[in-house]
Design an enzyme around this catalytic site. Structure first.
Site, mmCIF file in Angstrom:
data_model
loop_
_atom_site.group_PDB
_atom_site.id
_atom_site.type_symbol
_atom_site.label_atom_id
_atom_site.label_comp_id
_atom_site.label_asym_id
_atom_site.label_seq_id
_atom_site.Cartn_x
_atom_site.Cartn_y
_atom_site.Cartn_z
ATOM 1 C CE LYS A 37 -11.632 -7.847 2.075
ATOM 2 N NZ LYS A 37 -10.475 -7.065 1.675
ATOM 3 N NE ARG A 54 -2.862 -7.286 -4.278
ATOM 4 C CZ ARG A 54 -3.646 -7.405 -3.237
ATOM 5 N NH1 ARG A 54 -3.145 -7.772 -2.082
ATOM 6 N NH2 ARG A 54 -4.939 -7.189 -3.323
ATOM 7 C CG HIS A 72 -1.865 -1.052 1.405
ATOM 8 N ND1 HIS A 72 -1.951 -1.832 2.538
ATOM 9 C CD2 HIS A 72 -2.837 -1.512 0.581
ATOM 10 C CE1 HIS A 72 -2.924 -2.714 2.409
ATOM 11 N NE2 HIS A 72 -3.480 -2.548 1.233
HETATM 12 P P1 ADP Z 1 -9.605 -4.131 -0.145
HETATM 13 O O1 ADP Z 1 -9.956 -4.444 1.252
HETATM 14 O O2 ADP Z 1 -10.592 -3.281 -0.891
HETATM 15 O O3 ADP Z 1 -9.101 -5.322 -0.953
HETATM 16 P P2 ADP Z 1 -6.993 -3.311 0.583
HETATM 17 O O4 ADP Z 1 -6.913 -2.400 1.740
HETATM 18 O O5 ADP Z 1 -6.537 -4.707 0.782
HETATM 19 O O6 ADP Z 1 -8.407 -3.165 -0.068
HETATM 20 O O7 ADP Z 1 -6.153 -2.709 -0.607
HETATM 21 C C1 ADP Z 1 -6.432 -1.433 -1.120
HETATM 22 C C2 ADP Z 1 -5.830 -1.330 -2.491
HETATM 23 O O8 ADP Z 1 -4.444 -1.598 -2.434
HETATM 24 C C3 ADP Z 1 -6.391 -2.300 -3.516
HETATM 25 O O9 ADP Z 1 -6.490 -1.624 -4.754
HETATM 26 C C4 ADP Z 1 -5.348 -3.380 -3.600
HETATM 27 O O10 ADP Z 1 -5.340 -4.006 -4.863
HETATM 28 C C5 ADP Z 1 -4.102 -2.569 -3.400
HETATM 29 N N1 ADP Z 1 -2.979 -3.361 -2.873
HETATM 30 C C6 ADP Z 1 -2.950 -4.141 -1.780
HETATM 31 N N2 ADP Z 1 -1.746 -4.740 -1.625
HETATM 32 C C7 ADP Z 1 -0.976 -4.308 -2.674
HETATM 33 C C8 ADP Z 1 0.364 -4.577 -3.117
HETATM 34 N N3 ADP Z 1 1.147 -5.434 -2.470
HETATM 35 N N4 ADP Z 1 0.800 -3.958 -4.240
HETATM 36 C C9 ADP Z 1 -0.027 -3.122 -4.931
HETATM 37 N N5 ADP Z 1 -1.293 -2.840 -4.580
HETATM 38 C C10 ADP Z 1 -1.777 -3.420 -3.471
#
Ligand code: ADP
Length: 161
Positions: free
Chosen positions: A41, A90, A17
């Site tokens: 979730k 990703r 992130h």
């Molecule tokens: P959600 O709960 O909506 O899946 P997250 O908080 O997990 O959201 O992630 C927010 C955003 O960050 C999403 O667009 C996700 O694809 C992106 N993201 C999460 N981990 C990574 C990573 N390792 N590299 C690039 N983008 C990421």
């Protein structure tokens, strides 16, 4: 002034992130990191904790602001007058879901809100909040995945250290 919003659960924030946020902060005048209250979730961390961890990790970026929101992202964008959403990709597995959400938001906003996708930096392509929680729950090494203050909170949540 170009403002973009980066929405997510951030349960907890990872280096994946943070990499997206840093890169976005170079492209836009202001980036608002918007922490969702109403994720489907059940989060491990409270909203306050998730916001706090982001604030601690991003204190050096002057044009990044941390906020939270409840309800539809589109309503938040309307209220704040934001027209750009940032999401990270990703792998191909992210694509189908992200495409659907992006198109839904475009429709719901009557074409006023567009989504910009940033592809993950290769070194973080395996990283997700779920993977980090899984490793931490078994007291594994999460130092390559999250900042130290986030790692401390994670180990504490799982009763380690
Ligand atoms: P959600 O709960 O909506 O899946 P997250 O908080 O997990 O959201 O992630 C927010 C955003 O960050 C999403 O667009 C996700 O694809 C992106 N993201 C999460 N981990 C990574 C990573 N390792 N590299 C690039 N983008 C990421």
């Amino acid at each position: 002034m170009k403002v973009a919003v980066y929405p997510g659960s951030f349960d907890p924030v990872t280096y994946g992130h943070l990499d997206i946020i840093k890169r976005a902060s170079l492209m836009f005048d202001e980036v608002i990191v918007a922490v969702m209250c109403n994720s489907a979730k059940t989060p491990l961390f409270t909203l306050d904790e998730r916001v706090k961890m982001l604030e601690e990790s991003l204190k050096d970026l002057d044009n990044v602001r941390i906020e939270s929101f409840d309800g539809l992202l589109i309503d938040y964008c309307n209220k704040e007058n934001i027209h750009i959403v940032i999401r990270g990709l990703r792998a191909i597995t992210d694509f189908e879901y992200e495409l659907q959400i992006a198109q839904t938001n475009k429709e719901l906003s009557h074409n006023k809100v567009d989504t910009v996708f940033l592809t993950t930096s290769l070194i973080y392509s395996y990283l997700s909040s779920s993977v980090v929680k899984e490793i931490a729950s078994y007291n594994g090494d999460i130092t390559p995945c999250v900042p130290e203050s986030v790692a401390d909170r994670l180990y504490k949540k799982f009763g380690h250290k």
